[in-house]
Scaffold this motif. Structure first.
Motif, PDB file in Angstrom:
ATOM      1  N   ASP A 114       0.863  -1.184   0.000  1.00  0.00           N
ATOM      2  CA  ASP A 114       0.000   0.000   0.000  1.00  0.00           C
ATOM      3  C   ASP A 114       0.901   1.236   0.000  1.00  0.00           C
ATOM      4  OD1 ASP A 114      -1.831   2.127   0.648  1.00  0.00           O
ATOM      5  OD2 ASP A 114      -3.226   0.575   1.351  1.00  0.00           O
ATOM      6  N   SER A 115       0.655   2.127  -0.945  1.00  0.00           N
ATOM      7  CA  SER A 115       1.520   3.302  -1.103  1.00  0.00           C
ATOM      8  C   SER A 115       1.459   4.242   0.100  1.00  0.00           C
ATOM      9  CB  SER A 115       1.132   4.069  -2.375  1.00  0.00           C
ATOM     10  OG  SER A 115      -0.221   4.495  -2.311  1.00  0.00           O
ATOM     11  N   CYS A 116       0.429   4.088   0.923  1.00  0.00           N
ATOM     12  CA  CYS A 116       0.264   4.994   2.050  1.00  0.00           C
ATOM     13  C   CYS A 116       1.294   4.779   3.141  1.00  0.00           C
ATOM     14  CB  CYS A 116      -1.123   4.836   2.672  1.00  0.00           C
ATOM     15  SG  CYS A 116      -1.303   3.290   3.605  1.00  0.00           S
ATOM     16  N   VAL A 125      12.230  21.677  13.237  1.00  0.00           N
ATOM     17  CA  VAL A 125      11.461  22.700  13.940  1.00  0.00           C
ATOM     18  C   VAL A 125      12.397  23.448  14.875  1.00  0.00           C
ATOM     19  CG1 VAL A 125      10.785  21.054  15.734  1.00  0.00           C
ATOM     20  CG2 VAL A 125       9.441  23.134  15.386  1.00  0.00           C
ATOM     21  N   ASN A 126      12.186  24.755  14.972  1.00  0.00           N
ATOM     22  CA  ASN A 126      12.990  25.564  15.882  1.00  0.00           C
ATOM     23  C   ASN A 126      12.522  25.360  17.318  1.00  0.00           C
ATOM     24  OD1 ASN A 126      14.606  26.767  13.864  1.00  0.00           O
ATOM     25  ND2 ASN A 126      12.999  28.259  13.420  1.00  0.00           N
ATOM     26  N   ILE A 127      13.444  25.429  18.233  1.00  0.00           N
ATOM     27  CA  ILE A 127      13.128  25.241  19.636  1.00  0.00           C
ATOM     28  C   ILE A 127      12.110  26.294  20.087  1.00  0.00           C
ATOM     29  CG2 ILE A 127      15.037  26.691  20.450  1.00  0.00           C
ATOM     30  CD1 ILE A 127      15.390  24.667  22.746  1.00  0.00           C
ATOM     31  N   GLY A 128      11.095  25.866  20.857  1.00  0.00           N
ATOM     32  CA  GLY A 128      10.051  26.763  21.335  1.00  0.00           C
ATOM     33  C   GLY A 128       8.884  26.907  20.397  1.00  0.00           C
ATOM     34  N   GLU A 129       9.026  26.481  19.146  1.00  0.00           N
ATOM     35  CA  GLU A 129       7.931  26.595  18.176  1.00  0.00           C
ATOM     36  C   GLU A 129       7.081  25.327  18.193  1.00  0.00           C
ATOM     37  OE1 GLU A 129      10.292  29.567  15.053  1.00  0.00           O
ATOM     38  OE2 GLU A 129       9.601  27.583  14.409  1.00  0.00           O
ATOM     39  N   THR A 130       6.093  25.252  17.283  1.00  0.00           N
ATOM     40  CA  THR A 130       5.195  24.096  17.204  1.00  0.00           C
ATOM     41  C   THR A 130       5.584  23.212  16.031  1.00  0.00           C
ATOM     42  OG1 THR A 130       3.355  25.327  18.189  1.00  0.00           O
ATOM     43  CG2 THR A 130       2.805  23.371  16.898  1.00  0.00           C
ATOM     44  N   ALA A 131       5.765  21.927  16.291  1.00  0.00           N
ATOM     45  CA  ALA A 131       6.071  20.952  15.243  1.00  0.00           C
ATOM     46  C   ALA A 131       4.778  20.317  14.755  1.00  0.00           C
ATOM     47  CB  ALA A 131       7.017  19.883  15.770  1.00  0.00           C
ATOM     48  N   THR A 132       4.635  20.231  13.441  1.00  0.00           N
ATOM     49  CA  THR A 132       3.439  19.633  12.851  1.00  0.00           C
ATOM     50  C   THR A 132       3.862  18.654  11.758  1.00  0.00           C
ATOM     51  OG1 THR A 132       2.177  21.666  13.249  1.00  0.00           O
ATOM     52  CG2 THR A 132       1.266  20.086  11.678  1.00  0.00           C
ATOM     53  N   PHE A 133       3.332  17.442  11.808  1.00  0.00           N
ATOM     54  CA  PHE A 133       3.584  16.472  10.730  1.00  0.00           C
ATOM     55  C   PHE A 133       2.357  15.591  10.572  1.00  0.00           C
ATOM     56  CE2 PHE A 133       5.532  14.859  14.634  1.00  0.00           C
ATOM     57  CZ  PHE A 133       4.973  13.597  14.768  1.00  0.00           C
ATOM     58  N   SER A 134       2.189  15.090   9.343  1.00  0.00           N
ATOM     59  CA  SER A 134       1.012  14.286   9.007  1.00  0.00           C
ATOM     60  C   SER A 134       1.419  12.883   8.607  1.00  0.00           C
ATOM     61  CB  SER A 134       0.226  14.936   7.861  1.00  0.00           C
ATOM     62  OG  SER A 134      -0.241  16.215   8.246  1.00  0.00           O
ATOM     63  N   CYS A 135       0.521  11.918   8.870  1.00  0.00           N
ATOM     64  CA  CYS A 135       0.740  10.519   8.530  1.00  0.00           C
ATOM     65  C   CYS A 135      -0.484   9.988   7.792  1.00  0.00           C
ATOM     66  CB  CYS A 135       0.993   9.685   9.784  1.00  0.00           C
ATOM     67  SG  CYS A 135       2.441  10.200  10.742  1.00  0.00           S
ATOM     68  N   GLU A 136      -0.260   9.401   6.638  1.00  0.00           N
ATOM     69  CA  GLU A 136      -1.334   8.842   5.826  1.00  0.00           C
ATOM     70  C   GLU A 136      -1.530   7.376   6.187  1.00  0.00           C
ATOM     71  OE1 GLU A 136      -2.474   8.357   1.061  1.00  0.00           O
ATOM     72  OE2 GLU A 136      -0.546   9.196   1.703  1.00  0.00           O
ATOM     73  N   TYR A 137      -2.790   6.908   6.178  1.00  0.00           N
ATOM     74  CA  TYR A 137      -3.049   5.511   6.483  1.00  0.00           C
ATOM     75  C   TYR A 137      -4.022   4.929   5.465  1.00  0.00           C
ATOM     76  CZ  TYR A 137      -7.168   7.557   8.842  1.00  0.00           C
ATOM     77  OH  TYR A 137      -8.309   8.280   9.138  1.00  0.00           O
ATOM     78  N   SER A 138      -4.137   3.609   5.457  1.00  0.00           N
ATOM     79  CA  SER A 138      -5.008   2.913   4.505  1.00  0.00           C
ATOM     80  C   SER A 138      -6.479   3.100   4.881  1.00  0.00           C
ATOM     81  CB  SER A 138      -4.667   1.419   4.486  1.00  0.00           C
ATOM     82  OG  SER A 138      -5.610   0.705   3.720  1.00  0.00           O
ATOM     83  N   SER A 209       0.286  -1.605  13.580  1.00  0.00           N
ATOM     84  CA  SER A 209       0.968  -1.470  12.298  1.00  0.00           C
ATOM     85  C   SER A 209       1.515  -0.051  12.205  1.00  0.00           C
ATOM     86  CB  SER A 209      -0.006  -1.741  11.145  1.00  0.00           C
ATOM     87  OG  SER A 209       0.643  -1.555   9.908  1.00  0.00           O
ATOM     88  N   ILE A 210       2.825   0.058  12.057  1.00  0.00           N
ATOM     89  CA  ILE A 210       3.477   1.368  11.945  1.00  0.00           C
ATOM     90  C   ILE A 210       3.430   1.783  10.477  1.00  0.00           C
ATOM     91  CG2 ILE A 210       5.539   2.689  12.433  1.00  0.00           C
ATOM     92  CD1 ILE A 210       4.127   1.401  14.876  1.00  0.00           C
ATOM     93  N   ILE A 211       2.665   2.825  10.190  1.00  0.00           N
ATOM     94  CA  ILE A 211       2.448   3.197   8.794  1.00  0.00           C
ATOM     95  C   ILE A 211       3.435   4.261   8.310  1.00  0.00           C
ATOM     96  CG2 ILE A 211       0.024   2.542   8.714  1.00  0.00           C
ATOM     97  CD1 ILE A 211      -0.710   5.385   9.474  1.00  0.00           C
ATOM     98  N   ASN A 212       3.904   5.121   9.189  1.00  0.00           N
ATOM     99  CA  ASN A 212       4.867   6.166   8.809  1.00  0.00           C
ATOM    100  C   ASN A 212       5.910   6.333   9.911  1.00  0.00           C
ATOM    101  OD1 ASN A 212       2.337   8.281   7.282  1.00  0.00           O
ATOM    102  ND2 ASN A 212       3.659   6.773   6.326  1.00  0.00           N
ATOM    103  N   THR A 213       7.109   6.693   9.507  1.00  0.00           N
ATOM    104  CA  THR A 213       8.192   7.019  10.442  1.00  0.00           C
ATOM    105  C   THR A 213       8.592   8.471  10.229  1.00  0.00           C
ATOM    106  OG1 THR A 213       9.014   4.745  10.388  1.00  0.00           O
ATOM    107  CG2 THR A 213      10.519   6.423  11.217  1.00  0.00           C
TER     108      THR A 213
END
Length: 518
Positions: A114-116, A125-138, A209-213
């Motif tokens: 599955d390509s996802c 991310v700079n220290i003190g700021e907000t980190a944002t990341f997305s993960c796609e799943y089936s 199931s680990i879909i993204n790292t």
């Protein structure tokens, strides 16, 4: 046979072996809770059935046992966890995992494409700021519970789940687009690391199931510096990291997301990397970056940083402006006689410090080491520039070559040197000196030839087997028809056993040999 014996032992002790069925995705990972205790002082094993292949057979009492992509570890509840990284289709099959003499389970692993679910991301991310990341799943996991893990030092801990939430972590689940988004506020250096986006695929076995790292790098920006250079010139940048002298350092361009990091690869040695040369000075805690020839494409924003740890960094932002000015770089030629003095003049902006250096064989320009600067003072002002003079006394052969001069500027975290004038120093040989050198060489040749001749004559006179020739005080010679007659008398040694005779042929003109018979 050893594996069969182990399996047979478990059958006798534990009876039927529990079986767990799990599904993972090619390129992704799999995390399974065995539901059994770790038993610290017993050996653990993992084998793939049908192939009769042992993957792990560990007799030690470690809390983290890893063989390639396969890991067994003890969680915070003293349970045995199974972790398989970077799954592929060939991993499908039945495995047996257990603790020797205690328990065993069979795990049926199914691996799907599955390509996802085979992506690995790098987020900064700079220290003190907000980190944002997305993960796609089936789409198959729309209704499954989403969970976030973090890899630690020989551990994997739950960061976020429905029943386990941290104040600074939040997850939003967009089931329409099969996308979950993770937000971490007020990021600290400890937040750096590897995050695993997973779905709970088997509640009975606590399998995920680990879909993204996601590799999260926390960076600290210590300052901003602005640098100006000229197209065709040279530029030396010195990034200072006195608190992290031995840590690996780098420079990268932000326009490509710092994906291509230039670093020396080795420390305390100049190394080429593309169009730049780099030197990681561990004694001073300085990264030296030398642009061998500036181009318009070199302009942009850079990060000159140091890797404090695997996932934490500190950097200075460098804004490089490359100007295309017709009057730069300047090129001039100077000539000097051996043993004499030469004066080299350059112009730099009034407010900057003077920098004068010689280019080496690798086209790297560093401070003068072979010649002493005996004079360096302003002599005039012209268009807000000052002229300075460098005097090189007692010029020698090693002083010939290419020199550069320019302006040196220093701020809180950086020192940068813009080299704008190129000087070619040529040597002129002194005529009188050359005459003396030639005379000395000729004299040495004559002395050598004379010495060789004397040695040969002494050798001939000292040979006891040769005939002794006594020449008269006067050797009458008569020149007739080109034939030279010479009167020579021979004396026989007492040791001689026979009479010696000499025969001279007069039939040949210009004869230069005689026949001697004994």
């Amino acid at each position: 046979m050893k594996i069969l014996l182990i399996f047979f032992t478990f059958s006798l002790i534990s009876g039927a072996v529990r079986c767990v069925s799990v599904t993972g995705y090619s390129g992704g990972s799999l995390l399974v809770d065995s539901g059994k205790l770790w038993y610290s002082y017993s050996s653990k094993y993992m084998a793939k059935l049908h192939e009769w292949r042992t993957i792990i057979n560990n007799m030690k009492h470690d809390q983290w046992i890893s063989e390639g992509r396969f890991t067994l570890f003890c969680n915070e509840y003293s349970g045995l966890m199974i972790y398989i990284r970077e799954l592929n289709i060939q991993d499908a099959g039945i495995y047996q995992i257990g603790v020797d003499g205690k328990w065993a389970i069979n795990m049926a692993l199914n691996v799907e494409e599955d390509s996802c679910c085979n992506t690995s991301k790098r987020v900064m991310v700079n220290i003190g700021e907000t980190a944002t990341f997305s993960c796609e799943y089936s789409q198959n996991h729309n209704n499954n519970v989403k969970i976030i893990f973090k890899e630690g030092n020989k551990s994997i801990e739950v960061i976020y789940s429905t029943g386990n939430k941290e104040e600074r972590f939040s997850v939003s689940d967009d089931r329409h687009n099969q996308l979950m988004t993770v937000r971490i506020t007020a990021v600290t250096p400890d937040d750096g690391g590897v995050y695993l986006c997973g779905v709970w695929i088997n509640r009975e076995s606590y399998s995920y199931s680990i879909i993204n790292t996601v590799h999260l790098h926390v960076v600290t920006k210590v300052g901003v510096s602005r640098v100006t250079g000229h197209s065709g010139g040279r530029m030396m940048i010195k990034c200072e990291h006195p608190q992290h002298k031995t840590k690996p350092k780098y420079i990268c361009k932000e326009s490509d997301g710092c994906s291509e990091r230039k670093n020396p690869g080795v420390q305390d040695e100049w190394m080429e990397n593309g169009d730049v040369s780099l030197y990681d000075d561990t004694r001073a805690g300085v990264l030296m970056v030398f642009f061998r020839e500036l181009k318009a494409a070199d302009a942009g924003t850079y990060r000159c940083g140091v890797n404090v740890s695997h996932y934490t960094e500190s950097f200075t932002e460098l804004q490089l402006d490359v100007r295309d000015d017709a009057k730069y770089p300047k090129t001039k030629t100077e000539s000097a006689h051996l043993g004499e003095e030469v004066n080299i003049t350059c112009q730099i902006p009034e407010e900057h410090k003077v920098h004068f250096c010689k280019e080496d064989d690798d086209h790297i320009c560093q401070n003068i080491s072979t010649s002493a600067v005996t004079e360096m003072s302003p002599s005039s002002e012209r268009n807000e520039e000052r002229v300075f003079t460098v005097s090189i006394s007692n010029v020698s052969v090693r002083d010939a070559g290419v020199y550069w001069c320019g302006a040196e500027t220093r701020d809180t975290h950086l020192t940068f040197i813009s080299l704008t004038t190129k000087i070619q120093l040529n040597l002129i040989s002194n005529g009188f000196s050359m005459f003396i050198i030639i005379c000395v060489c000729v004299s040495l040749l004559l002395i050598g030839g004379f010495t060789l001749t004397v040695c040969k004559l002494r050798h001939k006179r000292g040979d006891p087997g040769s005939a002794q020739i006594n020449s008269h005080d006067e050797l009458p010679t008569i020149l007739s028809d080109g034939l030279l007659y010479t009167s020579v008398s021979f004396q026989k040694h007492e040791e001689s056993l026979s009479e010696a005779s000499v025969t001279v042929s007069k039939n040949e003109l210009y004869s230069d040999y005689a026949t001697v018979s004994r």
